[in-house]
Design an enzyme around this catalytic site. Structure first.
Site: not given
Lengths: 404, 118
Positions: A119, A196, A199, A222, A362
């Protein structure tokens, strides 16, 4: 079924206009359960004041609730120490914190290894720091099926690699990355490991002990929490070793006219008044997720993935990006439809009360890699049903008829 | 579906003014990087008038239909008239209610047209 019971806990779906809403844009942001709304409301109605300062009942109540969210977050990530949890604005800010402070010690010849599915949040900060400090950013390639190409790992992960920063799950392809394979090899070379998990946080349990990463970032919004709050987990020694990211109130120890000293972690990285009510809301969101039980949660999502994947692949003219098999992939589907522009498809679907996302999500370089500028993405979570995907596919067929 | 009215679909499926214009003396491209839509305007002018306007492009139904409608609208207009053409007039020409996220699609051709006259 899990989703019926769960959908009822999200007030947005009780609104008459949303009764029939198939909300399939969860990779962008999720809806909020009543427990989160109530926690925020309770904070403002009964016990709101600034935290960490006031020597009075209300401020102490707010501080207790705020710090309790840190306890919950540590449990959510399996962090051993509360000081290893930093509240930020979102995952983007958490990743910037690491990139902008750690890069100060990198120099020309050093390499930072990312992957082609990152991303922008885990790409642009490193790219820009590379320009400033002269190090090289490399991208681990993908296989044709949209998974990280582990056969190329030796070529990309070398003694020059000082940082390995990878997404745990792609927000476009749905790929769950092989962190368990990559992290030990990065560790063996002494590279800093950054995950990261923006998600991943709402799809699989995160365990920083098993992962053995130095840093891990995710966003509250999220994972059913409010927007405006994110989390950075960092190993104590790593956090203590880094310089501050932002300067101001709360993060200082002693301030003179011409110099200052810093507070201990986590305060050192929480400059200024934090998002108090949002942090408390995030705590409620993570409690909500953990109360569902990860096993049932993952089983249900996997069921959705296994249902939707073959149905989508069977649509004539549909080209799916990312893995076409359900193993190590979540219910995130980005695709193109021959002859139908993603924006037009979104508009047709919106008319049928189906919310999907159109664009590059993104991840512009990733789309360029596939030679397309935009896709339509349908992403599901625990309150979605198989019927949502049936309606999606009917909508796609309708758009195809309309524009052919 | 209010958005995809017959005249918009007609302009998209059977554009009247799409195609390169070899005789063009002015041309300009506008693109929306967030969705990949692009429009090129070709203008052939004489004195202060547009003799012929054509366009090329790729993208969603709205951006491409709006480009065709705009090309039709500016034929034989004076350059001053085209420079003065306002966003609202193009949106009126397109004739459907657009939300904030799709207005940009419809206005892309105007951006290309105005840039060609700069």
């Amino acid at each position: 079924m899990l989703s019926d019971n769960i959908r009822r806990q999200f007030p947005v779906f009780a609104e008459p206009v949303n009764k029939n809403l198939a909300f399939l844009d969860n990779a962008a942001s999720t809806q909020k359960p009543a427990a989160v709304l109530e926690a925020i409301d309770r904070c403002y109605r009964t016990s709101y004041a600034n935290v960490h300062r006031g020597i009075y009942r209300l401020s102490e109540a707010a501080t207790t609730a705020y710090e309790n969210a840190r306890v919950i977050t540590a449990r959510f990530l399996q962090a051993r120490q509360l000081e290893e949890i930093i509240f930020t604005r979102n995952a983007t800010e958490a990743l910037n914190l690491v990139a902008q402070t750690y890069s100060q010690r990198l120099k020309p010849g050093d390499e930072v290894l990312l992957s082609q599915l990152e991303h922008h949040a885990n790409l642009v900060p490193w790219q820009q720091m590379g320009k400033r400090y002269g190090f090289t950013v490399r991208f681990l390639p993908l296989t044709p099926d949209g998974r990280l190409d582990l056969d190329k790992l030796d070529e990309y992960l070398t003694t020059k690699t000082k940082v390995v920063a990878l997404s745990a799950m792609s927000n476009v392809l749905g790929t769950v990355t092989e962190l368990k394979v990559i992290i030990p090899r990065a560790r063996a070379l002494g590279a800093l490991v950054v995950v990261d998990a923006a998600q991943m946080a709402s799809h699989r349990p995160l365990d920083v002990q098993t992962l053995d990463c130095d840093f891990l970032a995710f966003s509250g919004h999220k994972v059913f929490g409010p927007s405006g709050v994110g989390v950075l987990y960092g190993k104590r020694a790593r956090l203590e070793d880094l310089p501050p990211f932002q300067y101001g109130g709360s993060m200082i120890n002693e301030v003179q006219w011409d110099d200052s000293t810093w507070a201990d972690i986590p305060a050192k990285f929480e400059a200024g008044t934090p998002a108090i009510a949002e942090v408390i809301g995030l705590g409620a969101a993570l409690e909500f997720v953990m109360s569902l039980g990860w096993q049932d949660y993952m089983t249900y999502e996997d069921e959705l993935t296994r249902y939707a994947l073959p149905k989508l692949l069977a649509v004539t003219g549909l080209h799916l990006l990312g893995p076409s098999t359900p193993q190590n992939r979540g219910p995130v589907f980005a695709f193109t439809i021959a002859g139908v522009h993603p924006h037009d498809l979104s508009s047709v679907l919106d008319d049928l009360n189906i919310a999907v996302r159109s664009g590059h999500h993104c991840a512009q370089p990733l789309h360029r890699l596939y030679n397309i500028s935009a896709t339509t993405r349908a992403s599901a979570t625990i309150y979605n049903s198989k019927e949502d995907f049936d309606r999606l596919i009917e909508g796609i067929e309708k758009a195809k008829r309309l524009f052919s | 579906m209010d958005l995809y009215q017959q005249n918009i679909l007609d302009h998209y499926k059977h554009p009247q003014h799409r195609g390169e214009l070899k005789a063009a003396d002015k041309r300009s491209t506008a693109a929306n990087p967030s969705c990949g839509d692009s429009v090129i305007f070709y203008l052939q002018t004489r004195d202060d008038k547009i003799v012929q306007a054509r366009w090329m492009g790729e993208g969603c139904v709205l951006s491409q239909a709006a480009a065709d409608m705009l090309a039709e609208f500016v034929q034989a207009k004076t350059l001053a008239e085209v420079v003065a053409l306002k966003k609202e007039e193009l949106l009126k020409l397109v004739g459907v209610e657009l939300g904030p996220n799709r207005v940009r699609c419809a206005l892309l051709p105007l951006e290309a047209l105005h840039q060609a006259l700069k």
